[in-house]
Design an enzyme around this catalytic site. Structure first.
Site, PDB file in Angstrom:
ATOM      1  N   LYS A   1      -0.824  -4.990   7.003  1.00  0.00           N
ATOM      2  CA  LYS A   1      -0.877  -5.475   5.623  1.00  0.00           C
ATOM      3  C   LYS A   1      -1.054  -4.259   4.717  1.00  0.00           C
ATOM      4  O   LYS A   1      -2.179  -3.899   4.380  1.00  0.00           O
ATOM      5  CB  LYS A   1      -2.033  -6.450   5.396  1.00  0.00           C
ATOM      6  CG  LYS A   1      -2.007  -7.690   6.280  1.00  0.00           C
ATOM      7  CD  LYS A   1      -3.153  -7.675   7.240  1.00  0.00           C
ATOM      8  CE  LYS A   1      -3.133  -8.908   8.119  1.00  0.00           C
ATOM      9  NZ  LYS A   1      -4.155  -8.828   9.189  1.00  0.00           N
TER      10      LYS A   1
ATOM     11  N   HIS B   1       1.296  -7.044  12.520  1.00  0.00           N
ATOM     12  CA  HIS B   1       0.106  -7.539  11.836  1.00  0.00           C
ATOM     13  C   HIS B   1      -0.351  -6.648  10.689  1.00  0.00           C
ATOM     14  O   HIS B   1      -1.417  -6.860  10.115  1.00  0.00           O
ATOM     15  CB  HIS B   1      -1.021  -7.701  12.864  1.00  0.00           C
ATOM     16  CG  HIS B   1      -2.000  -8.785  12.535  1.00  0.00           C
ATOM     17  ND1 HIS B   1      -3.350  -8.553  12.362  1.00  0.00           N
ATOM     18  CD2 HIS B   1      -1.820 -10.116  12.326  1.00  0.00           C
ATOM     19  CE1 HIS B   1      -3.961  -9.692  12.093  1.00  0.00           C
ATOM     20  NE2 HIS B   1      -3.064 -10.654  12.050  1.00  0.00           N
TER      21      HIS B   1
ATOM     22  N   ASP C   1       5.744   4.086  -4.815  1.00  0.00           N
ATOM     23  CA  ASP C   1       6.329   5.370  -5.253  1.00  0.00           C
ATOM     24  C   ASP C   1       6.030   6.523  -4.303  1.00  0.00           C
ATOM     25  O   ASP C   1       6.032   7.693  -4.720  1.00  0.00           O
ATOM     26  CB  ASP C   1       5.833   5.736  -6.657  1.00  0.00           C
ATOM     27  CG  ASP C   1       6.381   4.801  -7.733  1.00  0.00           C
ATOM     28  OD1 ASP C   1       7.345   4.070  -7.446  1.00  0.00           O
ATOM     29  OD2 ASP C   1       5.840   4.803  -8.854  1.00  0.00           O
TER      30      ASP C   1
END
Length: 216
Positions: free
Chosen positions: A156, A154, A161
């Site tokens: 996000k 779940h 870089d």
């Protein structure tokens, strides 16, 4: 006037001079755009729909005026998100539950075409839903692994870089961007970035298909 008093006045004058010099240096640095420490920014959603072609087609010869009916030239949380993603020059590690927004997919594909190393970890249950962009990324050669555990992957978040963290409640879906009350934190604070780098690598390694293939 005594020597002691003269010495005191001289010391005071020197301190005042140093203070003025320090103020002048700070002013010069500010005018030159001197860095003020690691980036820290909060983005809130939903946002109004605007044209983002100028970001996704940067460097291309664009017409003087875009023919699309959307508002142009507006800075929103979504355009800020795109700018941060497109700042990648070497790597993008993306750990995302649901990914169906086509503009964000185009941004990832643009980075892939530029030679940026893109890795994606997603959830098994949501990678094949209608409108998911995961298959589009895979066809373009983006390295994608899906969570093989019994619970939802779940997360996000994205790491750009190895220095810039983008994380929050936002799924990469048009509904979340345009309709939901969501938030994202963008930061270069190493104490926050490093744990997400380690978490991504842990998920990447644990979901290596080679580890789950039956051995003859």
């Amino acid at each position: 006037m005594s020597a002691v008093r003269l010495f005191g006045l001289g010391a005071l004058a020197m301190l005042l001079g140093l203070d003025c010099l320090a103020r002048l240096l700070r002013l010069v640095r500010a005018r030159r755009g001197a860095p003020r420490g690691p980036l820290k920014e909060v983005l809130f959603f939903p946002v109004d729909i605007t044209c983002v072609e100028h970001l996704l087609r940067a460097g291309e010869a664009l017409p003087n005026s875009c023919p699309c009916p959307l508002p142009h030239g507006q800075e929103t949380s979504f355009t800020r998100l795109l700018r941060h993603l497109l700042s990648a020059s070497t790597s993008l590690d993306l750990c995302i539950f649901a990914f169906s927004n086509q503009s964000l997919s185009r941004a990832v594909l643009l980075l892939q075409a530029r030679g940026v190393v893109v890795r994606v970890v997603t959830d098994t249950s949501y990678m094949a839903i209608s409108g998911s962009q995961i298959s589009t990324l895979r066809r373009a050669g983006v390295n994608v692994r899906h969570d093989m555990g019994a619970v939802y992957m779940h997360h996000k978040f994205a790491v750009v870089d190895g220095r810039l963290l983008i994380t929050g409640s936002l799924n990469w879906t048009t509904t979340a961007i345009q309709c939901n009350k969501e938030n994202m934190l963008v930061t270069e604070e190493p104490d926050l970035v490093q744990p997400f780098i380690r978490e991504f690598q842990r998920l990447w390694d644990s979901n290596d298909p080679a580890r789950h293939c039956p051995h003859g």
